[in-house]
Write an enzyme that holds these catalytic residues in place. Structure first.
Site, short mmCIF file in Angstrom:
data_model
loop_
_atom_site.label_atom_id
_atom_site.label_comp_id
_atom_site.label_asym_id
_atom_site.label_seq_id
_atom_site.Cartn_x
_atom_site.Cartn_y
_atom_site.Cartn_z
N LYS A 146 6.19 20.66 6.66
CA LYS A 146 5.30 20.73 7.81
C LYS A 146 4.29 21.86 7.64
CE LYS A 146 5.24 21.31 12.84
NZ LYS A 146 6.02 21.33 14.09
N HIS B 229 9.05 -18.60 -15.00
CA HIS B 229 8.47 -18.48 -13.66
C HIS B 229 9.53 -18.61 -12.56
CE1 HIS B 229 4.69 -18.41 -15.68
NE2 HIS B 229 4.78 -19.65 -16.09
#
Length: 508
Positions: free
Chosen positions: A135, A271
């Site tokens: 922070k 595929h």
């Protein structure tokens, strides 16, 4: 003199990093085992109690949760009132935090770990410090990964890191604590009844960046679940060129397919769909039969086996272009053969370890879908024979093989099986009839005497009629269509057997 606070579970590179900080003029403070490692390495550092003025307590649960740490991390240097508060209470500002967390994932990944042991690996002080430093990243450098140590030292030596770099480090730190919390939440959910929580997070660890995604204009990366999740996430590459996005998808599909079979099995994937699949008494025979299923589509495919890969099988694989081979083990004799195709990717993988984040996840625009994996296998006892004729024992065996296979084929899915091998596959068609036609075309004369599996019910008899014309003698399908009676009547008229499982296997 700038101050660095070090508190790490992963001690990799710690001593070298600490020495580098000392050379740059940092005063070091450290917690418990981190301080001990520094002391053993003859690196000067103070205990964290010198910052807090308070002893560690409750078996180390309380050591950094104190204003002496958090005020030093959170104080904004551009606010005089913050700096005055530090001075008033005799507290020091902390300029760099090096912290990573207790090995929670590694602990809960061990078999039979006790719940109490898991709970003790939930870090409290570490995430609190990391979040505080992140922070206040404009004032505090936060480092959570050992691989950043040399980079940070170089930047400090050059007068950095700058604000952009500090923000990147803060983002990495927040991701570190977010992933940590995701793992803890997943572990805690494990004891709950089945269902999906109101909020869910998934934690991935970068395995490798990829050259590109499905296409060259798409960026991509590969993440794994935890340190050793098995499957593709835990696979080791022992040969070949750099893995690609499509390689990983196809290899995962192939490995999942063969892992569903008990006997020796080989799958050839193109595929995401099998163009070859067989079970046999050994892997080399299974490969030969699987290849014969579709010798054209096998070119440039992915091969998976569920037994150690031997020389006899490797000799066949290298006869054509194969992009990826994946196996639970690759024998040295096979490696010598596979080396003839230097660019061929060879992977060694264990079965997936079904722990914690064990979901099938699909991304959609604006969200994602989560479901259980489809682990339904073949259970003869739960099947219903819908026709007058029951399958023969030989047909039952082939029906079981076909039913497992069809689960791994894109819907609408049809698989024709004969003598332990897929002889025809129809995948991904909008019409089930067309899927049957494609499977029959692929099978040719081999369809005669085969069995046929359908991933979902036949909405009309036309799909079944195509299979009958091709020569199938038995069919397995979920059932449940309004036209089931009509479909069964066609089967009876043809004298074939039909089995209904009551469970479909859509795969989109």
């Amino acid at each position: 003199m700038p101050i660095a606070l070090l508190s790490v579970s992963d001690k990799t590179g710690l001593a070298g990093f600490a020495r580098g900080l000392r050379r740059l003029g940092f005063e070091l403070y450290a917690t418990g085992s981190t301080l001990q490692v520094l002391s053993d390495a003859a690196v000067d550092a103070h205990p964290v109690t010198d910052l807090t003025g308070f002893p560690e307590m409750m078996d180390g649960r309380i050591k950094t949760l104190h204003p002496g740490v958090h005020a030093g991390l959170l104080a904004r240097r551009d606010k005089p009132e913050h700096m005055e508060a530090l001075a008033k209470h005799g507290l020091k500002q902390i300029d760099l935090l090096c912290c990573n967390l207790y090995p929670f994932v590694e602990t809960v990944s061990r078999p039979d770990v006790a719940f109490e042991d898991a709970v003790e690996q939930i870090d409290i002080g570490g995430p609190a410090m990391i979040r505080a430093a992140s922070k206040n990243h404009e004032s505090v450098i936060v480092v959570v990964r050992p691989e950043r140590y040399s980079e940070i030292l170089e930047e400090l030596h050059s007068g950095g890191p700058d604000q952009a770099a500090r923000r990147r480090l803060a983002a990495e730190a927040f991701a570190h604590t977010a992933a940590y919390d995701a793992w803890i939440a997943a572990y805690m959910r494990g004891a709950e009844p089945a269902g999906f929580p109101t909020e869910i997070a998934f934690a991935g660890r970068l395995a490798q960046p990829l050259k590109y995604g499905e296409n060259e204009h798409q960026q991509a990366a590969f993440y794994r679940y935890g340190p050793d999740p098995g499957g593709l996430g835990g696979a080791r590459q022992i040969q070949g060129k750099e893995l690609g996005f499509n390689n990983i998808q196809d290899a995962a599909a192939a490995f999942q397919l063969v892992s569903d079979y008990g006997p020796p099995a080989v799958a050839i994937i193109k595929h995401m769909n099998p163009c070859g699949l067989a079970v046999a008494e050994d892997i080399s025979v299974a490969y030969r039969v699987a290849y014969d299923c579709d010798t054209v589509s096998a070119f440039g495919g992915v091969v998976a086996v569920n037994r150690p890969l031997d020389r006899a099988t490797a000799d066949q694989i290298v006869q054509i272009v194969t992009h990826v081979v994946i196996a639970p083990q690759v024998l040295d004799e096979a490696l010598e053969v596979l080396a003839r195709r230097k660019s061929m990717i060879v992977l060694v993988a264990d079965p997936p370890r079904h722990v914690l984040l064990d979901y099938d996840i699909r991304s959609v625009s604006g969200g994602f879908l989560v479901q259980d994996w489809d682990r339904g296998g073949f259970d003869r006892g739960s099947c219903t024979v819908a026709t007058k004729r029951e399958p023969t024992e030989a047909e039952w065996e082939q029906l079981g093989y076909a039913w497992i296979a069809v689960k791994h084929v894109k819907s609408n899915a049809i698989v024709m099986f004969k003598n332990g091998a897929a002889v025809g596959v129809g995948a991904g068609q909008m019409s089930r009839v067309e899927s049957v036609q494609i499977a029959a075309h692929r099978a040719g004369d081999r369809a005669v005497g085969s069995v046929m599996a359908s991933d979902a019910f036949f909405p009309f008899p036309d799909g079944l009629e195509e299979g009958i014309r091709a020569g199938v003698t038995a069919v397995i399908q979920p059932g449940g269509s309004l036209k089931d009676a009509d479909v069964v009547a066609v089967a009876d008229a043809a004298g074939i057997a039909m089995v209904m499982t009551g469970r479909r296997h859509f795969k989109h």
